[in-house]
Motif scaffolding. Sequence first.
Motif, PDB file in Angstrom:
ATOM      1  N   ALA A   1      -6.366   4.193   6.827  1.00 39.46           N
ATOM      2  CA  ALA A   1      -6.060   4.070   8.256  1.00 39.46           C
ATOM      3  C   ALA A   1      -6.367   5.376   8.992  1.00 39.46           C
ATOM      4  N   PRO A   2      -6.771   5.271  10.258  1.00 39.14           N
ATOM      5  CA  PRO A   2      -7.082   6.463  11.032  1.00 39.14           C
ATOM      6  C   PRO A   2      -5.834   7.176  11.562  1.00 39.14           C
ATOM      7  N   LYS A   3      -4.637   6.680  11.227  1.00 33.23           N
ATOM      8  CA  LYS A   3      -3.407   7.292  11.730  1.00 33.23           C
ATOM      9  C   LYS A   3      -3.050   8.522  10.891  1.00 33.23           C
ATOM     10  N   SER A   4      -2.185   9.343  11.471  1.00 31.92           N
ATOM     11  CA  SER A   4      -1.733  10.534  10.747  1.00 31.92           C
ATOM     12  C   SER A   4      -0.694  10.146   9.712  1.00 31.92           C
ATOM     13  N   GLY A   5      -0.370  11.082   8.851  1.00 35.09           N
ATOM     14  CA  GLY A   5       0.605  10.836   7.782  1.00 35.09           C
ATOM     15  C   GLY A   5       1.969  10.492   8.327  1.00 35.09           C
ATOM     16  N   LYS A   6       2.400  11.198   9.392  1.00 33.41           N
ATOM     17  CA  LYS A   6       3.718  10.948   9.971  1.00 33.41           C
ATOM     18  C   LYS A   6       3.778   9.545  10.558  1.00 33.41           C
ATOM     19  N   GLU A   7       2.725   9.155  11.264  1.00 36.10           N
ATOM     20  CA  GLU A   7       2.687   7.811  11.850  1.00 36.10           C
ATOM     21  C   GLU A   7       2.704   6.751  10.748  1.00 36.10           C
ATOM     22  N   ASN A   8       1.936   7.006   9.679  1.00 35.61           N
ATOM     23  CA  ASN A   8       1.911   6.057   8.551  1.00 35.61           C
ATOM     24  C   ASN A   8       3.286   5.953   7.901  1.00 35.61           C
ATOM     25  N   ARG A   9       3.977   7.077   7.720  1.00 32.90           N
ATOM     26  CA  ARG A   9       5.317   7.049   7.112  1.00 32.90           C
ATOM     27  C   ARG A   9       6.278   6.278   7.997  1.00 32.90           C
ATOM     28  N   GLU A  10       6.213   6.495   9.305  1.00 34.57           N
ATOM     29  CA  GLU A  10       7.080   5.769  10.233  1.00 34.57           C
ATOM     30  C   GLU A  10       6.747   4.276  10.204  1.00 34.57           C
ATOM     31  N   PHE A  11       5.447   3.983  10.172  1.00 38.22           N
ATOM     32  CA  PHE A  11       5.012   2.587  10.103  1.00 38.22           C
ATOM     33  C   PHE A  11       5.503   1.941   8.811  1.00 38.22           C
ATOM     34  N   ILE A  12       5.345   2.651   7.697  1.00 37.63           N
ATOM     35  CA  ILE A  12       5.778   2.127   6.393  1.00 37.63           C
ATOM     36  C   ILE A  12       7.288   1.942   6.386  1.00 37.63           C
ATOM     37  N   ALA A  13       8.022   2.925   6.938  1.00 36.39           N
ATOM     38  CA  ALA A  13       9.486   2.821   6.983  1.00 36.39           C
ATOM     39  C   ALA A  13       9.901   1.620   7.825  1.00 36.39           C
ATOM     40  N   ALA A  14       9.265   1.404   8.960  1.00 35.76           N
ATOM     41  CA  ALA A  14       9.598   0.273   9.827  1.00 35.76           C
ATOM     42  C   ALA A  14       9.313  -1.057   9.115  1.00 35.76           C
ATOM     43  N   LYS A  15       8.134  -1.119   8.483  1.00 34.78           N
ATOM     44  CA  LYS A  15       7.781  -2.355   7.754  1.00 34.78           C
ATOM     45  C   LYS A  15       8.736  -2.564   6.577  1.00 34.78           C
ATOM     46  N   ALA A  16       9.107  -1.483   5.892  1.00 33.47           N
ATOM     47  CA  ALA A  16      10.031  -1.607   4.768  1.00 33.47           C
ATOM     48  C   ALA A  16      11.366  -2.159   5.242  1.00 33.47           C
ATOM     49  N   LYS A  17      11.870  -1.639   6.393  1.00 29.48           N
ATOM     50  CA  LYS A  17      13.126  -2.154   6.948  1.00 29.48           C
ATOM     51  C   LYS A  17      12.975  -3.621   7.340  1.00 29.48           C
ATOM     52  N   GLU A  18      11.851  -3.936   7.936  1.00 27.50           N
ATOM     53  CA  GLU A  18      11.602  -5.333   8.342  1.00 27.50           C
ATOM     54  C   GLU A  18      11.587  -6.249   7.131  1.00 27.50           C
ATOM     55  N   TYR A  19      10.841  -5.853   6.099  1.00 24.34           N
ATOM     56  CA  TYR A  19      10.759  -6.673   4.888  1.00 24.34           C
ATOM     57  C   TYR A  19      12.103  -6.707   4.155  1.00 24.34           C
ATOM     58  N   TRP A  20      12.821  -5.577   4.191  1.00 25.14           N
ATOM     59  CA  TRP A  20      14.142  -5.545   3.560  1.00 25.14           C
ATOM     60  C   TRP A  20      15.063  -6.528   4.270  1.00 25.14           C
ATOM     61  N   GLY A  21      15.024  -6.552   5.586  1.00 22.49           N
ATOM     62  CA  GLY A  21      15.834  -7.496   6.361  1.00 22.49           C
ATOM     63  C   GLY A  21      15.467  -8.938   6.038  1.00 22.49           C
ATOM     64  N   GLU A  22      14.158  -9.206   5.968  1.00 22.36           N
ATOM     65  CA  GLU A  22      13.708 -10.568   5.611  1.00 22.36           C
ATOM     66  C   GLU A  22      14.156 -10.925   4.194  1.00 22.36           C
ATOM     67  N   GLY A  23      14.070  -9.951   3.288  1.00 21.51           N
ATOM     68  CA  GLY A  23      14.509 -10.183   1.899  1.00 21.51           C
ATOM     69  C   GLY A  23      15.994 -10.502   1.845  1.00 21.51           C
ATOM     70  N   LEU A  24      16.797  -9.750   2.638  1.00 13.10           N
ATOM     71  CA  LEU A  24      18.237 -10.034   2.677  1.00 13.10           C
ATOM     72  C   LEU A  24      18.509 -11.428   3.251  1.00 13.10           C
ATOM     73  N   GLU A  25      17.763 -11.784   4.280  1.00 10.82           N
ATOM     74  CA  GLU A  25      17.927 -13.125   4.861  1.00 10.82           C
ATOM     75  C   GLU A  25      17.588 -14.205   3.832  1.00 10.82           C
ATOM     76  N   LEU A  26      16.483 -14.000   3.127  1.00 11.17           N
ATOM     77  CA  LEU A  26      16.099 -14.963   2.080  1.00 11.17           C
ATOM     78  C   LEU A  26      17.160 -15.017   0.977  1.00 11.17           C
ATOM     79  N   TYR A  27      17.686 -13.826   0.620  1.00  7.84           N
ATOM     80  CA  TYR A  27      18.726 -13.774  -0.412  1.00  7.84           C
ATOM     81  C   TYR A  27      19.956 -14.549   0.037  1.00  7.84           C
ATOM     82  N   GLU A  28      20.387 -14.309   1.276  1.00  6.01           N
ATOM     83  CA  GLU A  28      21.564 -14.997   1.813  1.00  6.01           C
ATOM     84  C   GLU A  28      21.321 -16.510   1.898  1.00  6.01           C
ATOM     85  N   ALA A  29      20.128 -16.886   2.360  1.00  3.59           N
ATOM     86  CA  ALA A  29      19.799 -18.316   2.441  1.00  3.59           C
ATOM     87  C   ALA A  29      19.807 -18.943   1.048  1.00  3.59           C
ATOM     88  N   GLY A  30      19.222 -18.240   0.080  1.00  2.00           N
ATOM     89  CA  GLY A  30      19.218 -18.742  -1.301  1.00  2.00           C
ATOM     90  C   GLY A  30      20.619 -18.824  -1.871  1.00  2.00           C
TER      91      GLY A  30
END
Length: 164
Positions: free
Chosen positions: A29-58
């Motif tokens: 990606a053409p983004k800087s390391g800090k932007e990538n880390r923030e992006f990864i952290a945001a996506k990780a939180k998003e996926y973690w939230g979805e995972g928790l929702e799936l866990y709760e639904a299951g």
Amino acid sequence: MYDYRRGESVLGAFLLGGIVGAALGLLFAPKSGKENREFIAAKAKEYWGEGLELYEAGKEKATEVYTSSKEKATETTEELRERLEAARSRLREQVETVSKEAKEKVVEVAPTAKETVHKVGEAVKSSVATAESKAEELLDLVVEKATEAPEQSEAPGADAPALS
């Protein structure tokens, strides 16, 4: 050869491809390391939230299935108990009916059997009395013949055998 008919293999391959694609996208990606880390952290939180929702639904679904299965098992157990109790009741009724009928038959047959036994007893007594009288007659005849025999033995004939 790979079997594509199995759904979990296709889903696993799809997810693995998505992860590999995301990782490669981040690396190039053409983004800087800090932007990538923030992006990864945001996506990780998003996926973690979805995972928790799936866990709760299951978890809720599993609890639902467990509860409904338990209720069904309880209903089935109760139904079987009711059927068993009904069968026991029918069996008791049949045993009581047969027992009552048997008692009635015994009451009906008992006088006839008693009378028959009495008749047989009388017939046996009569037969014993007849046999006794015949035996006495026979003994009397033997005694009579025995008393006549000494009178005849005093004057034996030439052709009569001698008694020893």
